[in-house]
Write an enzyme that holds these catalytic residues in place. Structure first.
Site: not given
Ligand code: NAD
Ligand code: TDX
Length: 329
Positions: A94, A118-120, A145, A149, A268
């Site tokens: 995706t 995203t800031d990630e 993830y 991105k 995590r």
């Protein structure tokens, strides 16, 4: 306007807000209606917003819908870090392939694109680092993830430079507000407390996120669509840094529970320590400024929304908690 992912958390709030504030815009949503998308969210605007069920990874469908649009706002993504650690493939399909197909379509049809990120993508900061992320910070994603991105962002930048695609990008910090899936931190804890279950903090609860109300994020996206300079990236943030334990303590206070009524659970893997956004560029160029400056007041509104919408979250809650039980978190 074609809005991808318009039945998810941020996309739903975006579409509802556009319907309210830009009544002359015609909006169509493309959403795969994964576990994270809910068509009922858009029921109240069904007379004005068309919902097409389909994937951004479907090149033919994307080409047709983009060809019928003037502007695309691209929210669709697999969005949950914990899921990406469990099964990364949907994130690659995706977030990377879907963005690729959109880029090829906007290139073919010369359609304006805004890419939501995203800031990630910037990795994480030390707790005592005086720096915050800016548009100049190097990419350094940690999870599957954030790596997908980051990949999508780089594709957009390359299509702008190499093919002259008319696109802008934004990288926002952690959102909260109505319609957020109960797998995410704040709704998980609110719904736990509503069900008489203690909030669950990963590790020691010391990781820091920079919280922004979803309406402030979406106002910034509209501002960038209308005023952003093509090819530019804008960071979106509302100076809302809090550690996870502070957020849980605020929720416990708002919901009438003792401040230490939470469990520490296993961490995590690769858990980013701290995110922090400097949104000076967006503010200086456009005058955008967040309206929700008080995180406590924003959380109070969010608690009220979840308290009043148990029918919306009850089924999803069961599924999310079953996954967390399997993951030991
Ligand atoms: P979400 O998971 O709540 O919603 C994602 C939506 O995309 C869902 O409706 C889902 O059905 C749809 N979708 C998933 N795969 C699809 C596909 N292949 N084709 C079409 N639709 C598909 O996510 P969200 O929190 O609303 O995030 C939206 C966007 O904002 C994402 O791009 C995310 O990376 C970005 N973002 C989120 C945050 C945050 O704090 N939630 C912060 C910064 C940026
Ligand atoms: O039960 C929990 N306990 C806990 O301590 C959960 C679900 C999370 N956490 C922690 C992990 C993070 O430090 O809370 C923080 C926030 O977690 P998430 O809601 O999973 O968000 P995060 O991983 O920070 O990513 C979010 O912000 C950036 C969104 O999910 C992304 O889509 C967005 O890009």
């Amino acid at each position: 306007m074609l809005v991808t992912g318009g039945a998810g958390f941020i996309g739903t709030n975006f579409v509802l807000r556009i319907a309210e504030t830009r009544p002359d815009w015609r909006v169509r949503v493309l959403d795969a209606l994964t576990y994270a998308g809910n068509p009922d969210n858009l029921a109240g605007v069904a007379d004005r917003v068309e919902l097409v069920r389909g994937s951004v990874a479907d090149a033919e469908l994307v080409d047709r819908l983009v060809g019928e649009s003037d502007v695309v706002v691209h929210f669709a993504a697999e969005s949950h870090n914990d899921n990406s650690l469990d099964d990364p493939w949907p994130f690659v399909e995706t977030n990377v392939l879907g963005t690729y197909h959109l880029l090829q379509a906007v290139r073919r049809h010369d359609v304006r694109l805004h890419h939501v990120s995203t800031d990630e993508v910037y990795g994480d900061l030390e707790l005592d680092d005086p720096q915050r992320f800016t548009e100049q910070t190097s990419y350094n994603p940690s999870s599957p993830y954030s790596a997908t991105k980051a990949s999508a962002d780089l594709l957009v930048r390359a299509w702008v430079r190499s093919f002259g695609v008319r696109a802008t990008l934004s990288n926002c910090s952690n959102n909260y507000g109505p319609y957020q899936h109960v797998e995410k931190f704040i709704p998980r804890q609110i719904t736990n407390i509503l069900q008489g279950v203690k909030p669950k903090l990963y590790g020691q609860g010391t990781n820091v996120r920079d919280w922004i109300h979803v309406d402030d994020h979406n106002d910034a996206v509209v501002t960038i669509v209308e005023q952003g300079r093509l090819g530019e990236t804008y960071l979106i943030g509302a100076d809302g840094e809090r550690n996870n334990r502070e957020i849980v303590e605020l929720l416990l206070d708002l919901m009438g529970k003792p401040a230490d009524w939470y469990d520490l659970v296993s961490d995590r893997p690769g858990h980013d320590l701290r995110y922090a956004i400097d949104s000076a560029k967006l503010r200086a160029e456009t005058g955008w400024t967040p309206r929700y400056r008080d995180v406590r007041a924003g959380l109070e509104q969010t608690v009220a929304w979840y308290s009043g919408h148990e029918d919306w979250w009850r089924a999803a809650k069961e599924g999310a908690e079953a996954t967390y039980q399997r993951l030991g978190r």
